[in-house]
Design a protein around this motif. Structure first.
Motif, PDB file in Angstrom:
ATOM      1  N   UNK A 257       2.689   4.159   2.224  1.00 40.17           N
ATOM      2  CA  UNK A 257       3.304   3.029   1.961  1.00 40.17           C
ATOM      3  C   UNK A 257       3.171   1.760   2.962  1.00 40.17           C
ATOM      4  N   UNK A 258       3.087   2.334   4.249  1.00 40.01           N
ATOM      5  CA  UNK A 258       3.005   1.067   5.062  1.00 40.01           C
ATOM      6  C   UNK A 258       1.512   0.479   4.885  1.00 40.01           C
ATOM      7  N   UNK A 259       0.455   1.485   4.948  1.00 39.18           N
ATOM      8  CA  UNK A 259      -0.890   0.870   4.780  1.00 39.18           C
ATOM      9  C   UNK A 259      -0.899   0.213   3.537  1.00 39.18           C
ATOM     10  N   UNK A 260      -0.444   0.754   2.467  1.00 36.16           N
ATOM     11  CA  UNK A 260      -0.538  -0.301   1.178  1.00 36.16           C
ATOM     12  C   UNK A 260       0.159  -1.409   1.236  1.00 36.16           C
ATOM     13  N   UNK A 261       1.117  -1.823   2.165  1.00 37.00           N
ATOM     14  CA  UNK A 261       1.679  -2.876   2.111  1.00 37.00           C
ATOM     15  C   UNK A 261       0.889  -3.690   3.070  1.00 37.00           C
ATOM     16  N   UNK A 262       0.127  -3.402   4.156  1.00 34.88           N
ATOM     17  CA  UNK A 262      -0.799  -4.246   4.751  1.00 34.88           C
ATOM     18  C   UNK A 262      -1.948  -4.617   3.880  1.00 34.88           C
ATOM     19  N   UNK A 263      -2.543  -3.654   3.209  1.00 32.60           N
ATOM     20  CA  UNK A 263      -3.639  -3.840   2.293  1.00 32.60           C
ATOM     21  C   UNK A 263      -3.352  -4.895   1.376  1.00 32.60           C
ATOM     22  N   UNK A 264      -2.090  -4.942   0.758  1.00 31.97           N
ATOM     23  CA  UNK A 264      -1.557  -5.729  -0.350  1.00 31.97           C
ATOM     24  C   UNK A 264      -1.615  -7.575   0.320  1.00 31.97           C
ATOM     25  N   UNK A 265      -1.217  -7.317   1.659  1.00 34.33           N
ATOM     26  CA  UNK A 265      -1.126  -8.636   2.368  1.00 34.33           C
ATOM     27  C   UNK A 265      -2.649  -9.060   2.694  1.00 34.33           C
TER      28      UNK A 265
END
Length: 154
Positions: A18-26
């Motif tokens: 989840x944290x990685x996916x948020x960073x990738x989305x950004x």
């Protein structure tokens, strides 16, 4: 210095995190065209062995590869991916020698606890959860998606 890099940078990330996916989305939202590419290692079609790694090695820290084949990992992969997205200013503290040991320690700690953070909300949770059951949708090869699109158009 980073303007001289051999772009694009391919960032290998864990889309299940989840944290990685948020960073990738950004990063995707700011990615500079032809500077940053993304590969989700949690995709069933991803083969770490083809790159000379095991899946566990790829999961253990962030990996990125420049167009000339040079690999970078960990904080360096984070730094260069943010630079490739045009957000290098926000990652500048990663270049400060006085902070680097502390940041390296924090990164290693994060990598150890990351597998235990799956309970955090995922940025794609709305599209991943139905009837109190959550799953990652099956990936289709791009050619299948294009064929489906062509069939729908005809």
């Amino acid at each position: 210095m980073y303007r001289e890099m051999n772009w694009p940078l391919t960032l290998y990330f864990d889309g299940e995190c989840p944290l990685c996916a948020r960073e990738i989305k950004l990063l995707r939202g700011h990615a500079v065209k032809d500077h940053l590419l993304f590969v989700d290692i949690s995709n069933s079609e991803f083969d770490a062995n083809a790159l000379g790694f095991t899946f566990e090695q790829m999961q253990s820290s962030l990996h990125a590869r420049f167009a000339d084949g040079r690999w970078i990992t960990g904080l360096d992969a984070t730094l260069w991916s943010w630079r490739a997205a045009g957000l290098g200013f926000w990652a500048t503290p990663l270049t400060w020698n006085v902070l680097r040991p502390l940041l390296e320690f924090g990164y290693r700690l994060f990598c150890r606890i990351r597998p235990h953070l799956a309970w955090l909300p995922h940025p794609d949770s709305g599209s991943r959860c139905v009837d109190n059951r959550c799953a990652v949708p099956a990936s289709k090869p791009a050619s299948d998606e294009q064929s489906t699109l062509k069939n729908k158009q005809t």
